[in-house]
Design a protein around this motif. Structure first.
Motif, PDB file in Angstrom:
ATOM      1  N   LEU A  87       0.829  -1.210   0.000  1.00 42.70           N
ATOM      2  CA  LEU A  87       0.000   0.000   0.000  1.00 42.70           C
ATOM      3  C   LEU A  87       0.858   1.253   0.000  1.00 42.70           C
ATOM      4  N   GLU A  88       1.914   1.242   0.746  1.00 39.20           N
ATOM      5  CA  GLU A  88       2.818   2.398   0.767  1.00 39.20           C
ATOM      6  C   GLU A  88       3.436   2.622  -0.610  1.00 39.20           C
ATOM      7  N   GLU A  89       3.821   1.515  -1.264  1.00 41.29           N
ATOM      8  CA  GLU A  89       4.381   1.637  -2.613  1.00 41.29           C
ATOM      9  C   GLU A  89       3.344   2.188  -3.586  1.00 41.29           C
ATOM     10  N   ARG A  90       2.091   1.726  -3.460  1.00 44.46           N
ATOM     11  CA  ARG A  90       1.030   2.233  -4.335  1.00 44.46           C
ATOM     12  C   ARG A  90       0.757   3.711  -4.070  1.00 44.46           C
ATOM     13  N   ASP A  91       0.779   4.110  -2.804  1.00 46.47           N
ATOM     14  CA  ASP A  91       0.571   5.527  -2.481  1.00 46.47           C
ATOM     15  C   ASP A  91       1.656   6.394  -3.121  1.00 46.47           C
ATOM     16  N   GLU A  92       2.876   5.913  -3.077  1.00 47.28           N
ATOM     17  CA  GLU A  92       3.964   6.660  -3.712  1.00 47.28           C
ATOM     18  C   GLU A  92       3.757   6.758  -5.215  1.00 47.28           C
ATOM     19  N   ARG A  93       3.286   5.650  -5.818  1.00 47.90           N
ATOM     20  CA  ARG A  93       3.033   5.658  -7.262  1.00 47.90           C
ATOM     21  C   ARG A  93       1.909   6.621  -7.613  1.00 47.90           C
ATOM     22  N   ILE A  94       0.861   6.646  -6.765  1.00 46.86           N
ATOM     23  CA  ILE A  94      -0.257   7.569  -7.002  1.00 46.86           C
ATOM     24  C   ILE A  94       0.232   9.013  -6.926  1.00 46.86           C
ATOM     25  N   GLU A  95       1.073   9.308  -5.960  1.00 43.55           N
ATOM     26  CA  GLU A  95       1.618  10.665  -5.848  1.00 43.55           C
ATOM     27  C   GLU A  95       2.434  11.031  -7.084  1.00 43.55           C
ATOM     28  N   GLU A  96       3.211  10.072  -7.592  1.00 43.76           N
ATOM     29  CA  GLU A  96       3.996  10.336  -8.798  1.00 43.76           C
ATOM     30  C   GLU A  96       3.088  10.625  -9.992  1.00 43.76           C
ATOM     31  N   LEU A  97       2.017   9.814 -10.129  1.00 43.95           N
ATOM     32  CA  LEU A  97       1.099  10.019 -11.252  1.00 43.95           C
ATOM     33  C   LEU A  97       0.362  11.350 -11.131  1.00 43.95           C
ATOM     34  N   GLU A  98      -0.066  11.695  -9.924  1.00 44.98           N
ATOM     35  CA  GLU A  98      -0.747  12.974  -9.731  1.00 44.98           C
ATOM     36  C   GLU A  98       0.184  14.140 -10.057  1.00 44.98           C
ATOM     37  N   SER A  99       1.435  14.019  -9.654  1.00 46.63           N
ATOM     38  CA  SER A  99       2.406  15.067  -9.966  1.00 46.63           C
ATOM     39  C   SER A  99       2.629  15.173 -11.465  1.00 46.63           C
ATOM     40  N   ALA A 100       2.725  14.009 -12.137  1.00 47.77           N
ATOM     41  CA  ALA A 100       2.904  14.017 -13.591  1.00 47.77           C
ATOM     42  C   ALA A 100       1.686  14.612 -14.284  1.00 47.77           C
ATOM     43  N   LEU A 101       0.488  14.311 -13.757  1.00 42.07           N
ATOM     44  CA  LEU A 101      -0.736  14.865 -14.346  1.00 42.07           C
ATOM     45  C   LEU A 101      -0.772  16.383 -14.209  1.00 42.07           C
ATOM     46  N   LYS A 102      -0.383  16.887 -13.047  1.00 39.27           N
ATOM     47  CA  LYS A 102      -0.350  18.340 -12.853  1.00 39.27           C
ATOM     48  C   LYS A 102       0.627  18.992 -13.817  1.00 39.27           C
ATOM     49  N   ARG A 103       1.788  18.361 -14.006  1.00 37.60           N
ATOM     50  CA  ARG A 103       2.766  18.920 -14.944  1.00 37.60           C
ATOM     51  C   ARG A 103       2.226  18.902 -16.361  1.00 37.60           C
ATOM     52  N   SER A 104       1.523  17.810 -16.718  1.00 39.90           N
ATOM     53  CA  SER A 104       0.961  17.716 -18.064  1.00 39.90           C
ATOM     54  C   SER A 104      -0.093  18.797 -18.282  1.00 39.90           C
ATOM     55  N   LYS A 105      -0.942  19.030 -17.281  1.00 37.06           N
ATOM     56  CA  LYS A 105      -1.960  20.073 -17.406  1.00 37.06           C
ATOM     57  C   LYS A 105      -1.311  21.442 -17.575  1.00 37.06           C
ATOM     58  N   ALA A 106      -0.267  21.700 -16.782  1.00 41.22           N
ATOM     59  CA  ALA A 106       0.421  22.990 -16.891  1.00 41.22           C
ATOM     60  C   ALA A 106       1.079  23.136 -18.262  1.00 41.22           C
ATOM     61  N   ASP A 107       1.702  22.045 -18.745  1.00 40.06           N
ATOM     62  CA  ASP A 107       2.337  22.099 -20.059  1.00 40.06           C
ATOM     63  C   ASP A 107       1.311  22.330 -21.158  1.00 40.06           C
ATOM     64  N   PHE A 108       0.139  21.663 -21.047  1.00 42.25           N
ATOM     65  CA  PHE A 108      -0.893  21.829 -22.069  1.00 42.25           C
ATOM     66  C   PHE A 108      -1.453  23.250 -22.045  1.00 42.25           C
ATOM     67  N   LYS A 109      -1.620  23.800 -20.848  1.00 46.12           N
ATOM     68  CA  LYS A 109      -2.114  25.174 -20.737  1.00 46.12           C
ATOM     69  C   LYS A 109      -1.129  26.149 -21.375  1.00 46.12           C
TER      70      LYS A 109
END
Length: 243
Positions: A87-109
């Motif tokens: 679960l801890e590993e999955r939480d870390e992966r979720i945080e990485e994906l959320e961070s990547a999504l935020k960067r993608s949104k900023a890049d697209f904007k």
């Protein structure tokens, strides 16, 4: 009663001492045999099971009452630890994906902003190019008006018109000038009035002002007059009356 002689008493004492020595030896031999039996029994006893790795406080307490249950508890704790790690590993992966999504949104904007700015720059340059070409048409018209009043400026005006048409053609602009008798297209024609004419009812009679379309899109509708379809009947009646 006869008295016992000293020799008899000495022999009796020696016999008693010998009996005591024999009894002591028997007791010593028995103790040695008991210790040997106890040592053999200790060697034959099975070793108590041990749990590898550090035990938790709960496992230690359960072991005091039931070793089998303690083993089950230890297994459950191991599974729990593995699940928590997953679960801890999955939480870390979720945080990485959320961070990547935020960067993608900023890049697209940012991309949309750059694309919009780029389109505006292209539009401005296109407008500048078009204006740079039509100002020459205006120059020609000004020169035509500067001629003497009695000068024939028609050839110059025709030449200027040809140049202007060429510029419109380069910009993919086409004139909308329907032929007489053609059907009216509401998306490209604007009806100014209906006139009596022998052409079919609702068809175009004349073009009052041409329209224009650019790349298939109507820039300005053509203004036309439309036939009522009654002109032909009046002509036929007049001809019959004359006869």
């Amino acid at each position: 009663m006869s008295e016992e002689s000293p020799e008899s008493r000495s022999a009796a004492e020696d016999d008693g001492e010998s009996a005591r020595v024999e009894q002591a030896d028997e007791r010593t031999d028995g103790a040695d045999e008991t210790e040997a039996v106890d040592a053999t029994a200790a060697d034959d006893e099975p070793e108590s099971p041990t749990v590898e790795g550090p035990e938790s406080a709960l496992v230690s307490r359960v072991t005091e009452f039931d070793e089998t249950l303690a083993e089950d508890v230890a297994a459950l704790e191991a599974r729990l630890a593995a699940t928590e790690a997953e679960l801890e590993e999955r939480d870390e992966r979720i945080e990485e994906l959320e961070s990547a999504l935020k960067r993608s949104k900023a890049d697209f904007k940012n991309y949309k902003k750059r694309a919009k700015k780029r389109q505006e720059e292209i539009r401005e340059r296109a407008t500048e190019d078009f204006v740079g070409r039509i100002v020459s048409v205006r120059d020609n018209l000004v020169r035509a008006l500067e001629q003497d009043e009695d000068a024939d400026i028609r050839p110059g005006v025709e030449s200027t018109l040809e140049e202007f048409d060429r510029i419109l053609e380069e910009e993919n602009v086409e004139a909308i000038e329907p032929e007489p008798g053609s059907d009216v297209d509401p998306t490209r024609h604007e009806v100014l009035m209906r006139v009596d004419n022998d052409l079919p009812e609702g068809s175009v009679v004349d073009v009052y002002r041409p329209g224009y379309e650019m790349a298939g899109a109507v820039v300005r509708e053509a203004q036309v007059t439309v036939s009522t379809g009654e002109g032909g009947d009046d002509s036929a009646s007049a001809a019959a009356g004359e006869e």
